[in-house]
Design an enzyme around this catalytic site. Sequence first.
Site, PDB file in Angstrom:
ATOM      1  N   LYS A 113       2.507  -2.994   5.679  1.00  0.00           N
ATOM      2  CA  LYS A 113       2.547  -2.928   4.217  1.00  0.00           C
ATOM      3  C   LYS A 113       3.948  -2.626   3.685  1.00  0.00           C
ATOM      4  CE  LYS A 113      -1.658  -3.936   2.977  1.00  0.00           C
ATOM      5  NZ  LYS A 113      -1.895  -5.247   2.333  1.00  0.00           N
ATOM      6  N   SER A 136       0.847  -1.198   0.000  1.00  0.00           N
ATOM      7  CA  SER A 136       0.000   0.000   0.000  1.00  0.00           C
ATOM      8  C   SER A 136       0.876   1.238   0.000  1.00  0.00           C
ATOM      9  CB  SER A 136      -0.906   0.013   1.232  1.00  0.00           C
ATOM     10  OG  SER A 136      -1.590   1.258   1.338  1.00  0.00           O
ATOM     11  N   TYR A 165      -0.956  -0.490   9.985  1.00  0.00           N
ATOM     12  CA  TYR A 165      -1.150  -0.874   8.586  1.00  0.00           C
ATOM     13  C   TYR A 165       0.065  -0.480   7.740  1.00  0.00           C
ATOM     14  CZ  TYR A 165      -3.586  -0.973   4.024  1.00  0.00           C
ATOM     15  OH  TYR A 165      -3.969  -1.216   2.733  1.00  0.00           O
TER      16      TYR A 165
END
Length: 306
Positions: free
Chosen positions: A171, A154, A167
């Site tokens: 990622k 991401s 997150y």
Amino acid sequence: MSVTKPLDGKVILVTGAGGGIGRAIAMEAAKAGAAVVVNDIGASLDGQSQSSAAADDAVAAIEKDGGRAVANGDDVSNPDGAQAMVRQAADAFGRLDAVANNAGILRDSFFHKMTYENFDAVVKVHLYGTFNVSRAAADVMREQGSGSLIHMTSTSGLVGNLAQANYSAAKLGIAALSKSMALDLQRWNIRSNCIAPFAWSRMTSSIKVDSPEQEERVNRMKEMSPEKIAPVALYLASDDGADTTGQIFAVRNNEIFLVSQPRPVRSVHRGEGWNFESVRSHAMPALRASYMPLDVSADVFCWDPI
């Protein structure tokens, strides 16, 4: 006379394939000739409640279109679950040619408010999940002498984002993990690549809308369908992608990007070495012009998707 499809004879395991990007990849892979293992535990966005309905529904849709698929409800964050889904692929279809590591959850929070539990949960699904499934698949692929590992990273990790330390860390970790897999597994013709997807899905539906600007951004994202991501994933899974490994791609509506990887951008040298004063007066002033700004993903991808 039958028409050859790009994934004829291939078997692909797609995690988190009950909806969104994972389902789109699974559906398109089946249309391209692959047999598909549809993995989904049916979890809510934060990973809590579970149901097998999403995976079963995706399998039914694939079979309705004439494709081959089986549902799997194992948890990617559990190494035994990862082994089970890979074993199911081999038992059902005789081999495993590609994995799309797509499963994920979100538990967004500003760093200074983030709990250990919420950091741990997100890293376990994204980063550990990618490791677990890829590690299990690598044994099968090494024996075959070929395979393709496709991971969802991401721009939250590659560039940065607010209130997503868990997150973002997972990622960006996936990008490094993918490169290591590409290096370690190349002798068996196993390749490993990342995709940073832009698409409206269950994951992005949690974005808070608290300003007209944010509402406009979300409305633009809603126009980016998960199906836009699938062609790059299918290419990476196919024999045509055999020479592509260790790369990071981003897909944003009708745009495909090759993303840079960290390399030195500027250096300073001092024959006699450095002390605090020379670092202060020489090194940092010389390097400062090349500092990276505190960008977030929206600052870098600041134009309307085309």
